[in-house]
Design an enzyme around this catalytic site. Structure first.
Site, short mmCIF file in Angstrom:
data_model
loop_
_atom_site.label_atom_id
_atom_site.label_comp_id
_atom_site.label_asym_id
_atom_site.label_seq_id
_atom_site.Cartn_x
_atom_site.Cartn_y
_atom_site.Cartn_z
N GLY A 8 51.31 51.45 24.94
CA GLY A 8 50.94 51.41 23.52
C GLY A 8 52.11 51.80 22.63
O GLY A 8 51.92 52.34 21.54
N ILE A 13 50.49 56.30 17.57
CA ILE A 13 50.89 57.48 18.36
C ILE A 13 51.91 57.10 19.44
O ILE A 13 52.88 57.84 19.69
CB ILE A 13 49.63 58.14 18.99
CG1 ILE A 13 48.73 58.71 17.88
CG2 ILE A 13 50.03 59.24 19.97
CD1 ILE A 13 47.33 59.12 18.36
N ASP A 32 53.41 47.25 26.13
CA ASP A 32 52.45 46.88 25.06
C ASP A 32 52.19 45.37 25.12
O ASP A 32 52.82 44.66 25.91
CB ASP A 32 52.99 47.30 23.68
CG ASP A 32 51.85 47.64 22.70
OD1 ASP A 32 50.85 46.88 22.65
OD2 ASP A 32 51.94 48.67 22.02
N ASP A 41 49.03 42.91 29.24
CA ASP A 41 47.68 43.12 28.72
C ASP A 41 46.94 44.04 29.71
O ASP A 41 46.55 43.62 30.79
CB ASP A 41 46.95 41.78 28.59
CG ASP A 41 45.54 41.94 28.06
OD1 ASP A 41 45.08 43.10 27.90
OD2 ASP A 41 44.89 40.91 27.80
N GLY A 71 45.30 51.82 23.59
CA GLY A 71 43.86 51.96 23.45
C GLY A 71 43.32 51.15 22.29
O GLY A 71 44.08 50.70 21.42
N SER A 115 40.31 61.96 23.27
CA SER A 115 39.92 61.96 21.85
C SER A 115 38.95 63.10 21.58
O SER A 115 38.13 63.44 22.44
CB SER A 115 39.24 60.63 21.51
OG SER A 115 38.54 60.71 20.29
N TYR A 153 33.32 53.96 22.76
CA TYR A 153 34.62 54.62 22.59
C TYR A 153 34.64 56.06 23.13
O TYR A 153 35.48 56.38 24.00
CB TYR A 153 35.05 54.58 21.11
CG TYR A 153 36.39 55.23 20.88
CD1 TYR A 153 37.58 54.57 21.20
CD2 TYR A 153 36.49 56.51 20.36
CE1 TYR A 153 38.82 55.17 21.01
CE2 TYR A 153 37.72 57.13 20.17
CZ TYR A 153 38.88 56.44 20.49
OH TYR A 153 40.10 57.06 20.31
N LYS A 157 36.74 57.80 26.48
CA LYS A 157 37.65 58.93 26.33
C LYS A 157 37.13 60.19 27.05
O LYS A 157 37.94 61.02 27.50
CB LYS A 157 37.87 59.21 24.84
CG LYS A 157 38.57 58.07 24.11
CD LYS A 157 39.97 57.88 24.64
CE LYS A 157 40.72 56.78 23.93
NZ LYS A 157 42.13 56.69 24.34
P1 NAD Z 1 47.15 51.96 17.44
O1 NAD Z 1 46.16 50.88 17.24
O2 NAD Z 1 48.13 52.24 16.35
O3 NAD Z 1 47.97 51.73 18.79
C1 NAD Z 1 47.35 51.32 19.97
C2 NAD Z 1 48.35 50.52 20.80
O4 NAD Z 1 47.69 50.11 22.00
C3 NAD Z 1 48.87 49.27 20.10
O5 NAD Z 1 50.28 49.20 20.16
C4 NAD Z 1 48.21 48.14 20.87
O6 NAD Z 1 48.96 46.94 20.90
C5 NAD Z 1 48.08 48.77 22.26
N1 NAD Z 1 47.08 48.05 23.04
C6 NAD Z 1 45.82 47.73 22.65
N2 NAD Z 1 45.23 46.96 23.58
C7 NAD Z 1 46.13 46.79 24.58
C8 NAD Z 1 46.12 46.07 25.79
N3 NAD Z 1 45.06 45.34 26.17
N4 NAD Z 1 47.23 46.12 26.57
C9 NAD Z 1 48.33 46.82 26.19
N5 NAD Z 1 48.40 47.52 25.04
C10 NAD Z 1 47.32 47.49 24.24
O7 NAD Z 1 46.28 53.25 17.77
P2 NAD Z 1 46.64 54.80 17.82
O8 NAD Z 1 45.82 55.46 16.80
O9 NAD Z 1 48.10 55.02 17.87
O10 NAD Z 1 45.98 55.16 19.22
C11 NAD Z 1 46.74 55.59 20.34
C12 NAD Z 1 45.79 56.28 21.31
O11 NAD Z 1 45.28 57.45 20.68
C13 NAD Z 1 44.58 55.43 21.69
O12 NAD Z 1 44.30 55.59 23.05
C14 NAD Z 1 43.47 56.01 20.84
O13 NAD Z 1 42.21 55.82 21.41
C15 NAD Z 1 43.87 57.47 20.79
N6 NAD Z 1 43.29 58.20 19.66
C16 NAD Z 1 43.57 57.83 18.38
C17 NAD Z 1 43.00 58.55 17.33
C18 NAD Z 1 43.26 58.21 15.87
O14 NAD Z 1 42.61 58.81 15.00
N7 NAD Z 1 44.17 57.30 15.55
C19 NAD Z 1 42.15 59.63 17.60
C20 NAD Z 1 41.89 59.97 18.92
C21 NAD Z 1 42.47 59.25 19.95
#
Ligand code: NAD
Length: 257
Positions: A8, A13, A32, A41, A71, A115, A153, A157
């Site tokens: 990712g 993050i 990614d 993927d 994610g 999460s 979701y 997690k």
């Molecule tokens: P984001 O959408 O900015 O980044 C997620 C990344 O995952 C993207 O680069 C996307 O291309 C990649 N991704 C999605 N599907 C994919 C696949 N099939 N194969 C490969 N890569 C894939 O989200 P974020 O907020 O940076 O989230 C990062 C992690 O943190 C996630 O696991 C999310 O669940 C977790 N999280 C986020 C939050 C929040 O508030 N943003 C809170 C708790 C947990």
């Protein structure tokens, strides 16, 4: 200089983590859907095995750290089943697949991203959590599709948090000197919470989420914790789920005085 695999790495993050680690002198191998060292993927079995094979080749079979950020969020347009495949099975496959390469490093560590929804969102479907932890992907996808992404979701997690606690203390992880921990972020300002894929009405509801700290987190604030969990300062952490949520979990889970 350490070599770290970050899934990712293209957004939010994961991108902040890759940037922070690169600035600190690490070689980052990003995974990614596009624009990363390894394009893959993680929602499919073939995609996961291809990602692991390419990452192993890029690190020549030795990696100091693995951080799994890839994610899909609860407010995305994806099905619940897709969340199960990426958030849980995609993460576990990368961690298990790269574990032998971690074992060859001198001070290895791995971090999963869980999460705070796992403890703050009511009604997490237990049967889905069980199917995930039992590695029954077809069942898990069907159950997640049935409940939809909002309920699926936190289940994905929560299973990841329990998986981290179960595996971290086993011989193949800490017995092989590999520390495995997870971060449980709260509301973090990334495309997952405010991007074009998020329904604007739902995005507005997220502002009602209580954060005692008074604001959403920034991606780099989670990345700083990840960096700590990869480094020597966290030597005693093994199987820990560390909250980075500005106080939401503490606020919502008080002792019943
Ligand atoms: P984001 O959408 O900015 O980044 C997620 C990344 O995952 C993207 O680069 C996307 O291309 C990649 N991704 C999605 N599907 C994919 C696949 N099939 N194969 C490969 N890569 C894939 O989200 P974020 O907020 O940076 O989230 C990062 C992690 O943190 C996630 O696991 C999310 O669940 C977790 N999280 C986020 C939050 C929040 O508030 N943003 C809170 C708790 C947990």
């Amino acid at each position: 200089m350490p070599t770290i695999v970050v899934t990712g790495s293209g957004s939010g993050i994961g991108a902040a983590t890759a940037q922070r680690l690169t600035s600190a002198g690490a070689t980052v191998i990003g995974i990614d859907l596009a624009g990363a060292t390894v394009t893959a993927d993680l929602s499919t079995r073939d995609g996961r095995s291809g990602a692991v094979a390419q990452a192993l080749e890029a690190c020549s079979g030795v990696v100091d750290g693995v951080v799994c950020c890839a994610g899909l969020g609860p407010l995305s347009s994806h099905t619940g089943g897709k969340l199960a495949s990426v958030n849980y099975f995609g993460t576990v496959a990368v961690l298990n697949g790269l574990r032998p390469a971690l074992e060859r490093a001198s001070s290895p560590a791995a971090v999963a991203i869980s999460s705070s929804s796992t403890t703050t969102q009511p009604g997490v479907p237990a049967d889905l959590v069980d199917a995930l932890l039992d590695d029954r992907e077809d069942d898990a996808v069907a159950l997640a599709d049935a409940v939809g992404p909002v309920a699926a979701y936190p289940a994905t997690k929560l299973a990841l948090a329990w998986w981290t606690r179960r595996e971290a203390v086993r011989r193949k992880w800490i017995g092989a000197r590999i520390r495995l921990n997870a971060v449980a972020p709260g509301m973090i300002d990334t495309p997952m919470t405010s991007g074009p894929d998020v329904d604007p009405k739902m995005a507005a509801l997220l502002d009602l989420y209580p954060v005692p700290r008074g604001r959403r987190g920034a991606p780099d604030e989670v990345a700083a914790l990840v960096e700590f969990l990869l480094g020597p300062g966290s030597a005693l952490l093994c199987g820990s789920i560390v909250y980075a949520d500005g106080g939401t979990d503490a606020l919502l889970r008080q002792k019943d005085w």
